[in-house]
Design an enzyme around this catalytic site. Structure first.
Site, PDB file in Angstrom:
ATOM      1  NE  ARG A 173      -4.071  -1.895   0.363  1.00  0.00           N
ATOM      2  CZ  ARG A 173      -4.048  -3.165  -0.053  1.00  0.00           C
ATOM      3  NH1 ARG A 173      -2.989  -3.639  -0.684  1.00  0.00           N
ATOM      4  NH2 ARG A 173      -5.094  -3.942   0.137  1.00  0.00           N
ATOM      5  CB  SER A 245      -8.764  -1.458   4.212  1.00  0.00           C
ATOM      6  OG  SER A 245      -9.056  -2.766   3.799  1.00  0.00           O
ATOM      7  CD  GLU A 342      -5.894   1.063   1.786  1.00  0.00           C
ATOM      8  OE1 GLU A 342      -5.725  -0.097   2.151  1.00  0.00           O
ATOM      9  OE2 GLU A 342      -6.761   1.393   0.945  1.00  0.00           O
TER      10      GLU A 342
HETATM   11  P1  FAD Z   1      -8.785   8.431  -5.651  1.00  0.00           P
HETATM   12  O1  FAD Z   1      -9.501   7.954  -4.461  1.00  0.00           O
HETATM   13  O2  FAD Z   1      -9.430   9.498  -6.459  1.00  0.00           O
HETATM   14  O3  FAD Z   1      -7.326   8.897  -5.231  1.00  0.00           O
HETATM   15  C1  FAD Z   1      -6.573   8.149  -4.307  1.00  0.00           C
HETATM   16  C2  FAD Z   1      -5.178   8.774  -4.193  1.00  0.00           C
HETATM   17  O4  FAD Z   1      -4.481   8.649  -5.436  1.00  0.00           O
HETATM   18  C3  FAD Z   1      -5.218  10.282  -3.901  1.00  0.00           C
HETATM   19  O5  FAD Z   1      -4.075  10.600  -3.123  1.00  0.00           O
HETATM   20  C4  FAD Z   1      -5.098  10.917  -5.262  1.00  0.00           C
HETATM   21  O6  FAD Z   1      -4.541  12.216  -5.229  1.00  0.00           O
HETATM   22  C5  FAD Z   1      -4.165   9.942  -5.955  1.00  0.00           C
HETATM   23  N1  FAD Z   1      -4.386   9.865  -7.401  1.00  0.00           N
HETATM   24  C6  FAD Z   1      -5.502   9.386  -8.035  1.00  0.00           C
HETATM   25  N2  FAD Z   1      -5.312   9.427  -9.369  1.00  0.00           N
HETATM   26  C7  FAD Z   1      -4.073   9.938  -9.568  1.00  0.00           C
HETATM   27  C8  FAD Z   1      -3.307  10.236 -10.728  1.00  0.00           C
HETATM   28  N3  FAD Z   1      -3.761  10.023 -11.968  1.00  0.00           N
HETATM   29  N4  FAD Z   1      -2.069  10.763 -10.559  1.00  0.00           N
HETATM   30  C9  FAD Z   1      -1.580  11.010  -9.321  1.00  0.00           C
HETATM   31  N5  FAD Z   1      -2.259  10.758  -8.187  1.00  0.00           N
HETATM   32  C10 FAD Z   1      -3.500  10.222  -8.322  1.00  0.00           C
HETATM   33  N6  FAD Z   1      -7.457  -0.726  -2.549  1.00  0.00           N
HETATM   34  C11 FAD Z   1      -6.630  -1.789  -2.631  1.00  0.00           C
HETATM   35  O7  FAD Z   1      -5.412  -1.636  -2.783  1.00  0.00           O
HETATM   36  N7  FAD Z   1      -7.109  -3.062  -2.523  1.00  0.00           N
HETATM   37  C12 FAD Z   1      -8.413  -3.326  -2.349  1.00  0.00           C
HETATM   38  O8  FAD Z   1      -8.801  -4.485  -2.259  1.00  0.00           O
HETATM   39  C13 FAD Z   1      -9.318  -2.218  -2.269  1.00  0.00           C
HETATM   40  N8  FAD Z   1     -10.633  -2.419  -2.052  1.00  0.00           N
HETATM   41  C14 FAD Z   1     -11.475  -1.357  -1.966  1.00  0.00           C
HETATM   42  C15 FAD Z   1     -12.829  -1.612  -1.768  1.00  0.00           C
HETATM   43  C16 FAD Z   1     -13.724  -0.550  -1.675  1.00  0.00           C
HETATM   44  C17 FAD Z   1     -15.185  -0.849  -1.453  1.00  0.00           C
HETATM   45  C18 FAD Z   1     -13.257   0.773  -1.802  1.00  0.00           C
HETATM   46  C19 FAD Z   1     -14.230   1.907  -1.737  1.00  0.00           C
HETATM   47  C20 FAD Z   1     -11.912   1.034  -1.985  1.00  0.00           C
HETATM   48  C21 FAD Z   1     -11.000  -0.037  -2.072  1.00  0.00           C
HETATM   49  N9  FAD Z   1      -9.626   0.165  -2.257  1.00  0.00           N
HETATM   50  C22 FAD Z   1      -8.780  -0.907  -2.379  1.00  0.00           C
HETATM   51  C23 FAD Z   1      -9.068   1.533  -2.353  1.00  0.00           C
HETATM   52  C24 FAD Z   1      -9.200   2.153  -3.778  1.00  0.00           C
HETATM   53  O9  FAD Z   1     -10.055   1.391  -4.573  1.00  0.00           O
HETATM   54  C25 FAD Z   1      -7.849   2.242  -4.469  1.00  0.00           C
HETATM   55  O10 FAD Z   1      -6.943   2.970  -3.705  1.00  0.00           O
HETATM   56  C26 FAD Z   1      -7.953   2.906  -5.859  1.00  0.00           C
HETATM   57  O11 FAD Z   1      -6.747   2.769  -6.551  1.00  0.00           O
HETATM   58  C27 FAD Z   1      -8.364   4.365  -5.787  1.00  0.00           C
HETATM   59  O12 FAD Z   1      -8.683   4.818  -7.090  1.00  0.00           O
HETATM   60  P2  FAD Z   1      -9.429   6.197  -7.316  1.00  0.00           P
HETATM   61  O13 FAD Z   1      -9.454   6.481  -8.778  1.00  0.00           O
HETATM   62  O14 FAD Z   1     -10.739   6.165  -6.648  1.00  0.00           O
HETATM   63  O15 FAD Z   1      -8.444   7.192  -6.582  1.00  0.00           O
HETATM   64  N1  EPU Z   2     -11.337 -10.203  10.267  1.00  0.00           N
HETATM   65  C1  EPU Z   2     -11.868  -9.950  11.507  1.00  0.00           C
HETATM   66  N2  EPU Z   2     -12.946  -9.110  11.616  1.00  0.00           N
HETATM   67  C2  EPU Z   2     -13.509  -8.528  10.518  1.00  0.00           C
HETATM   68  C3  EPU Z   2     -12.970  -8.794   9.245  1.00  0.00           C
HETATM   69  C4  EPU Z   2     -11.859  -9.629   9.145  1.00  0.00           C
HETATM   70  O1  EPU Z   2     -11.399 -10.450  12.518  1.00  0.00           O
HETATM   71  O2  EPU Z   2     -14.480  -7.777  10.684  1.00  0.00           O
HETATM   72  C5  EPU Z   2     -10.144 -11.075  10.172  1.00  0.00           C
HETATM   73  C6  EPU Z   2     -10.519 -12.459   9.689  1.00  0.00           C
HETATM   74  O3  EPU Z   2      -9.853 -13.392  10.505  1.00  0.00           O
HETATM   75  C7  EPU Z   2      -9.960 -12.535   8.293  1.00  0.00           C
HETATM   76  C8  EPU Z   2      -8.793 -11.557   8.341  1.00  0.00           C
HETATM   77  O4  EPU Z   2      -9.219 -10.541   9.256  1.00  0.00           O
HETATM   78  O5  EPU Z   2      -9.539 -13.808   7.977  1.00  0.00           O
HETATM   79  C9  EPU Z   2      -8.464 -10.936   6.999  1.00  0.00           C
HETATM   80  O6  EPU Z   2      -9.660 -10.338   6.459  1.00  0.00           O
HETATM   81  P1  EPU Z   2      -9.803 -10.050   4.901  1.00  0.00           P
HETATM   82  O7  EPU Z   2      -9.543 -11.275   4.100  1.00  0.00           O
HETATM   83  O8  EPU Z   2     -11.088  -9.325   4.687  1.00  0.00           O
HETATM   84  O9  EPU Z   2      -8.580  -9.093   4.588  1.00  0.00           O
HETATM   85  P2  EPU Z   2      -8.084  -7.749   5.272  1.00  0.00           P
HETATM   86  O10 EPU Z   2      -6.696  -7.991   5.769  1.00  0.00           O
HETATM   87  O11 EPU Z   2      -9.048  -7.234   6.252  1.00  0.00           O
HETATM   88  C10 EPU Z   2      -6.944  -6.891   3.107  1.00  0.00           C
HETATM   89  C11 EPU Z   2      -6.862  -5.604   2.346  1.00  0.00           C
HETATM   90  C12 EPU Z   2      -8.074  -5.433   1.454  1.00  0.00           C
HETATM   91  C13 EPU Z   2      -8.100  -6.581   0.468  1.00  0.00           C
HETATM   92  C14 EPU Z   2      -8.177  -7.897   1.243  1.00  0.00           C
HETATM   93  C15 EPU Z   2      -8.055  -9.093   0.324  1.00  0.00           C
HETATM   94  C16 EPU Z   2      -5.528  -4.073   3.632  1.00  0.00           C
HETATM   95  C17 EPU Z   2      -5.517  -2.880   4.511  1.00  0.00           C
HETATM   96  N3  EPU Z   2      -6.737  -4.495   3.254  1.00  0.00           N
HETATM   97  O12 EPU Z   2      -8.041  -6.785   3.989  1.00  0.00           O
HETATM   98  O13 EPU Z   2      -7.927  -4.226   0.728  1.00  0.00           O
HETATM   99  O14 EPU Z   2      -9.188  -6.485  -0.407  1.00  0.00           O
HETATM  100  O15 EPU Z   2      -7.092  -7.979   2.179  1.00  0.00           O
HETATM  101  O16 EPU Z   2      -6.743  -9.184  -0.140  1.00  0.00           O
HETATM  102  O17 EPU Z   2      -4.480  -4.582   3.293  1.00  0.00           O
HETATM  103  C18 EPU Z   2      -8.378  -1.893   0.743  1.00  0.00           C
HETATM  104  O18 EPU Z   2      -7.152  -1.734   0.687  1.00  0.00           O
HETATM  105  O19 EPU Z   2      -9.194  -0.942   0.737  1.00  0.00           O
HETATM  106  C19 EPU Z   2      -8.900  -3.260   0.807  1.00  0.00           C
HETATM  107  C20 EPU Z   2     -10.202  -3.542   0.883  1.00  0.00           C
END
Ligand code: FAD
Ligand code: EPU
Length: 350
Positions: A173, A245, A342
């Site tokens: 991240r 997250s 994050e």
């Molecule tokens: P924004 O939210 O608009 O921007 C995020 C950051 O990037 C800001 O600092 C912005 O200034 C910068 N930025 C955006 N575009 C550019 C650009 N073109 N040039 C320079 N800087 C830029 N993230 C994960 O890693 N793994 C996950 O599993 C994951 N799951 C998610 C689930 C949900 C339901 C949600 C809501 C978010 C999740 N995220 C996850 C976070 C998010 O999806 C990512 O960080 C994504 O890349 C953000 O894209 P965005 O276009 O919305 O960026």
């Molecule tokens: N868990 C709990 N309570 C909860 C949820 C999860 O105890 O409410 C425990 C469970 O034991 C589970 C473990 O946490 O097994 C891991 O949970 P999960 O698989 O949902 O993954 P996470 O570590 O919570 C990370 C990323 C997610 C990504 C998933 C899958 C980060 C900060 N988050 O979540 O990314 O989608 O793994 O790879 O690394 C994001 O970055 O926005 C994001 C959603």
């Protein structure tokens, strides 16, 4: 609104609520919609905006507006082309994707073209240009593994630059872009995708999901399984404001992880760094500290997933941030572990 022939439009006092998945009511003094990345240089020289703070905004799925007013320029790119640069049957394909291309649509398009690699990253919201910022990751894969180069407008050098993957400082991240926010406006990303690679099913629950679906999973099957798990586990921003997250999983020294596991055998931990560190499940720590489902006014912690800060409707960014700070303080008091947010926090520090 001022319409210019220059590749961008510039609007004043623009609502950001439809442009962030927390659905926080914020406004920007200036908002530029950029159709042609080559015009960035001219845009940033505009008299009205050149001395103002800048924020690059994609789909707003990883930002928290802590202040309802952004006294600066928001830059939003809308160029979303995809070009196959090179394709060697049985080996790799190289693609260049413009920043505004939707990430999940890219996953789908590349899989349908027979290119593998991005299947575990299905259904992550956002633009392609944001993917390198925090090196998006999920289900055991990070995008940095597939990026060969990032093209960006560098505001310090005042020119377009090409950064090779090795120079992007990708980590968990994390990246060079995240450490120097808004210095570089990412305009395109180049990816190298294998045409023939084994599926990666190590992440807990992924294999089990697929067993129920098919005997010999294709990458498209993996993407379907990932989408199903994600829809089950994570609250949908279309229904409740959130940014996925809110905290990173903390990476701690090995001896602290061992001590915590002795006290709390159920705490999930994962390999990290060089073996002298371990990654802890932040969701588990937060849930164990009693925050899952917490709500104060419209700000709270999801009852579905403890790592997700939620806006039930009309929470302000400041209220959401206050809940997040209390959660972090409580986890630190209970477990001696400091949580780091994050998403990008605009208008405050954590
Ligand atoms: P924004 O939210 O608009 O921007 C995020 C950051 O990037 C800001 O600092 C912005 O200034 C910068 N930025 C955006 N575009 C550019 C650009 N073109 N040039 C320079 N800087 C830029 N993230 C994960 O890693 N793994 C996950 O599993 C994951 N799951 C998610 C689930 C949900 C339901 C949600 C809501 C978010 C999740 N995220 C996850 C976070 C998010 O999806 C990512 O960080 C994504 O890349 C953000 O894209 P965005 O276009 O919305 O960026
Ligand atoms: N868990 C709990 N309570 C909860 C949820 C999860 O105890 O409410 C425990 C469970 O034991 C589970 C473990 O946490 O097994 C891991 O949970 P999960 O698989 O949902 O993954 P996470 O570590 O919570 C990370 C990323 C997610 C990504 C998933 C899958 C980060 C900060 N988050 O979540 O990314 O989608 O793994 O790879 O690394 C994001 O970055 O926005 C994001 C959603």
């Amino acid at each position: 609104m001022t319409a210019l022939p220059a590749g961008y439009t510039l609007a004043r006092d623009v609502a950001l609520r439809p442009r962030n998945t927390f659905r926080i009511d914020a406004r920007a003094r200036w908002f530029a919609t950029v159709h042609d990345a080559q015009s960035l240089s001219a845009l940033l020289e505009e008299r009205d905006v050149r001395s103002l703070p800048l924020l690059v905004l994609g789909q707003g799925s990883n930002v928290l507006f802590a202040d309802p007013w952004f006294e600066g320029l928001v830059v939003h790119l809308v160029c979303d082309g995809l070009r196959v640069l090179q394709d060697s049957p049985g080996e790799h394909a190289a693609v260049r994707v413009e920043a505004a291309h939707d990430w999940d649509r890219l996953v789908d398009r590349t899989l349908r073209l027979g290119m593998r690699g991005l299947e575990n990253l299905a259904l992550i919201p956002g633009q392609v240009g944001a993917a390198p910022i925090q090196n998006i990751g999920a289900y055991g894969v990070e995008v940095g593994e597939f990026i060969t180069a990032v093209f960006a407008f560098d505001r310090v050098l005042h020119s377009m630059v090409r950064l090779e993957a090795a120079d992007c400082g990708f980590g968990y991240r994390d990246s060079l872009f995240k450490r120097e926010p808004d210095r570089r406006i990412v305009v395109a990303v180049e990816l190298r995708l294998p045409r023939d690679a084994a599926t990666r099913l190590e992440y807990a629950g992924l294999h089990e999901e697929l067993v129920a679906m098919c005997a010999a999973p294709t990458p498209l099957n993996v993407a379907t399984a990932v989408r199903r798990i994600r829809r089950r586990k994570l609250p949908d921003p279309a229904e409740i404001g959130n940014a996925g997250s809110f905290f990173k999983n903390p990476v701690v020294p090995l001896d602290l992880a061992v001590a915590l596991r002795e006290q709390h055998p159920a705490l999930p931990t994962y390999p990290a760094g060089d073996g002298h560190q371990r990654k802890l499940s932040a969701a588990w720590l937060i849930a164990e500290a009693g925050w899952r489902g917490f709500r104060e006014g419209d700000a709270g912690i999801s009852a579905q997933h403890a790592l997700v800060l939620v806006n039930h409707g009309a929470a302000t960014g400041a209220q959401l941030l206050a809940v997040a700070r209390r959660v972090a303080e409580s986890v630190e008091a209970n477990f001696g572990v400091r949580l780091e947010p994050e998403p990008r926090i605009v208008g405050a520090t954590f």
